[in-house]
Design an enzyme around this catalytic site. Structure first.
Site, PDB file in Angstrom:
ATOM      1  N   GLY A   8      36.545 -51.114 -87.695  1.00  0.00           N
ATOM      2  CA  GLY A   8      37.656 -50.601 -86.890  1.00  0.00           C
ATOM      3  C   GLY A   8      38.993 -50.792 -87.555  1.00  0.00           C
ATOM      4  O   GLY A   8      40.035 -50.638 -86.919  1.00  0.00           O
ATOM      5  N   SER A   9      38.989 -51.084 -88.870  1.00  0.00           N
ATOM      6  CA  SER A   9      40.280 -51.377 -89.512  1.00  0.00           C
ATOM      7  C   SER A   9      41.137 -50.119 -89.675  1.00  0.00           C
ATOM      8  O   SER A   9      42.365 -50.189 -89.574  1.00  0.00           O
ATOM      9  CB  SER A   9      40.076 -52.082 -90.854  1.00  0.00           C
ATOM     10  OG  SER A   9      39.549 -51.206 -91.817  1.00  0.00           O
ATOM     11  N   ASN A  10      40.515 -48.971 -89.901  1.00  0.00           N
ATOM     12  CA  ASN A  10      41.317 -47.738 -89.984  1.00  0.00           C
ATOM     13  C   ASN A  10      41.825 -47.328 -88.611  1.00  0.00           C
ATOM     14  O   ASN A  10      42.956 -46.849 -88.481  1.00  0.00           O
ATOM     15  CB  ASN A  10      40.503 -46.610 -90.620  1.00  0.00           C
ATOM     16  CG  ASN A  10      40.505 -46.709 -92.124  1.00  0.00           C
ATOM     17  OD1 ASN A  10      41.529 -46.476 -92.768  1.00  0.00           O
ATOM     18  ND2 ASN A  10      39.375 -47.102 -92.700  1.00  0.00           N
ATOM     19  N   LEU A  81      27.287 -36.134 -88.478  1.00  0.00           N
ATOM     20  CA  LEU A  81      27.905 -34.809 -88.426  1.00  0.00           C
ATOM     21  C   LEU A  81      28.258 -34.534 -86.973  1.00  0.00           C
ATOM     22  O   LEU A  81      27.518 -34.909 -86.059  1.00  0.00           O
ATOM     23  CB  LEU A  81      26.926 -33.743 -88.933  1.00  0.00           C
ATOM     24  CG  LEU A  81      26.643 -33.746 -90.434  1.00  0.00           C
ATOM     25  CD1 LEU A  81      25.597 -32.692 -90.767  1.00  0.00           C
ATOM     26  CD2 LEU A  81      27.905 -33.528 -91.245  1.00  0.00           C
ATOM     27  N   ASN A  96      38.898 -36.985 -91.283  1.00  0.00           N
ATOM     28  CA  ASN A  96      38.064 -38.129 -91.637  1.00  0.00           C
ATOM     29  C   ASN A  96      38.689 -38.800 -92.840  1.00  0.00           C
ATOM     30  O   ASN A  96      39.458 -38.179 -93.572  1.00  0.00           O
ATOM     31  CB  ASN A  96      36.641 -37.663 -91.986  1.00  0.00           C
ATOM     32  CG  ASN A  96      35.719 -38.828 -92.316  1.00  0.00           C
ATOM     33  OD1 ASN A  96      35.731 -39.852 -91.608  1.00  0.00           O
ATOM     34  ND2 ASN A  96      34.948 -38.715 -93.376  1.00  0.00           N
ATOM     35  N   HIS A  98      37.568 -40.970 -96.297  1.00  0.00           N
ATOM     36  CA  HIS A  98      36.415 -41.278 -97.148  1.00  0.00           C
ATOM     37  C   HIS A  98      36.894 -42.205 -98.270  1.00  0.00           C
ATOM     38  O   HIS A  98      37.949 -41.956 -98.857  1.00  0.00           O
ATOM     39  CB  HIS A  98      35.844 -39.971 -97.724  1.00  0.00           C
ATOM     40  CG  HIS A  98      34.611 -40.193 -98.522  1.00  0.00           C
ATOM     41  ND1 HIS A  98      33.376 -40.415 -97.940  1.00  0.00           N
ATOM     42  CD2 HIS A  98      34.417 -40.262 -99.864  1.00  0.00           C
ATOM     43  CE1 HIS A  98      32.480 -40.586 -98.891  1.00  0.00           C
ATOM     44  NE2 HIS A  98      33.084 -40.514-100.067  1.00  0.00           N
ATOM     45  N   GLU A 168      43.434 -46.948 -97.830  1.00  0.00           N
ATOM     46  CA  GLU A 168      43.027 -46.178 -96.641  1.00  0.00           C
ATOM     47  C   GLU A 168      43.999 -46.410 -95.489  1.00  0.00           C
ATOM     48  O   GLU A 168      44.370 -45.480 -94.768  1.00  0.00           O
ATOM     49  CB  GLU A 168      41.614 -46.574 -96.205  1.00  0.00           C
ATOM     50  CG  GLU A 168      40.530 -46.182 -97.187  1.00  0.00           C
ATOM     51  CD  GLU A 168      39.140 -46.517 -96.670  1.00  0.00           C
ATOM     52  OE1 GLU A 168      38.856 -46.240 -95.497  1.00  0.00           O
ATOM     53  OE2 GLU A 168      38.330 -47.059 -97.437  1.00  0.00           O
TER      54      GLU A 168
HETATM   55  C1  GRF Z   1      36.081 -46.790 -94.280  1.00  0.00           C
HETATM   56  O1  GRF Z   1      35.842 -47.254 -95.571  1.00  0.00           O
HETATM   57  C2  GRF Z   1      36.194 -45.292 -94.279  1.00  0.00           C
HETATM   58  O2  GRF Z   1      36.649 -44.775 -95.486  1.00  0.00           O
HETATM   59  C3  GRF Z   1      34.775 -44.837 -94.028  1.00  0.00           C
HETATM   60  O3  GRF Z   1      34.235 -45.802 -93.164  1.00  0.00           O
HETATM   61  C4  GRF Z   1      34.910 -47.029 -93.341  1.00  0.00           C
HETATM   62  C5  GRF Z   1      35.338 -47.488 -91.991  1.00  0.00           C
HETATM   63  O4  GRF Z   1      35.948 -48.748 -92.065  1.00  0.00           O
HETATM   64  N1  GRF Z   1      34.726 -43.519 -93.494  1.00  0.00           N
HETATM   65  P1  GRF Z   1      36.720 -49.332 -90.823  1.00  0.00           P
HETATM   66  O5  GRF Z   1      35.714 -49.406 -89.687  1.00  0.00           O
HETATM   67  O6  GRF Z   1      37.839 -48.412 -90.522  1.00  0.00           O
HETATM   68  O7  GRF Z   1      37.186 -50.695 -91.238  1.00  0.00           O
END
Ligand code: GRF
Length: 185
Positions: A8-10, A81, A96, A98, A168
């Site tokens: 959940g860091s993003n 998907l 998204n 990546h 990210e």
């Molecule tokens: C991240 O590395 C993102 O690039 C990928 O999944 C991961 C999710 O990490 N799609 P987090 O849960 O946001 O920490």
């Protein structure tokens, strides 16, 4: 939308950005596959509303319902998907992130450490992250923003993943804000 395995860091990076008064978005709902996943704890820490939508019968309809009232969708650790109904409902408004420089090192099965192991095995001098639009294929939508970092000679997938993850957290809020302000449709 978060997945079962992510931290959940993003999502947290987006929530932190949205907390700034000048940021052009707010989070209406965090959608998770079940309640007991780390990303839901992260959402709770920000006081965000959470909807759980589990895979299975009627998934597409339940997802569309949970997302009603949303304008943009950000996938953050969501590895499936998306159903066609969701893609049709939000054309060019699903993002998204990546953890590699697409179009390389994307596609089915390319997630988590698989990505970073492949980058190191290929001897790439650089890696980074890509924010892209989501379509019906894994990691193939238009790339909106990439940030790059070096791959160091003694990197393993953990050290590289940590370097990319920092990027990210900068890239995702920036790309979302740019997409909104550009009035993408
Ligand atoms: C991240 O590395 C993102 O690039 C990928 O999944 C991961 C999710 O990490 N799609 P987090 O849960 O946001 O920490």
């Amino acid at each position: 939308m978060v997945g079962a395995k992510g931290r959940g860091s993003n999502m947290a990076a987006l929530a932190a950005a949205c907390a700034a008064p000048e940021y052009p978005a707010f989070i209406k709902i965090v959608v998770a596959p079940k309640a007991d996943v780390p990303a839901v704890d992260a959402a709770d820490a920000f006081g965000l509303p959470v909807a759980t939508v589990s895979p299975g019968d009627g998934f597409a309809t339940r997802l569309v319902d949970a997302l009603s009232g949303c304008t943009w969708i950000c996938l953050a650790g969501f590895t499936r998907l998306l159903p066609e109904e969701v893609l049709e409902k939000f054309p060019s408004r699903i993002l998204n992130i990546h953890p590699a420089l697409l179009p390389k090192f994307g596609g089915k099965g390319m997630y988590g450490h698989h990505v970073h192991d492949a980058v190191i095995a290929a001897g790439e001098p650089e890696s980074g992250c890509s924010v892209h639009l989501v379509n019906e294929r894994y990691d193939e939508g238009t790339v909106l923003l990439q940030l790059k970092c070096s791959v160091l000679p003694d990197d393993d997938s953990d050290t590289l993943a940590a370097r990319v993850l920092k990027l990210e957290h900068v890239a995702y809020p920036r790309a979302l804000a740019e997409a909104i302000l550009a009035g993408r449709t």
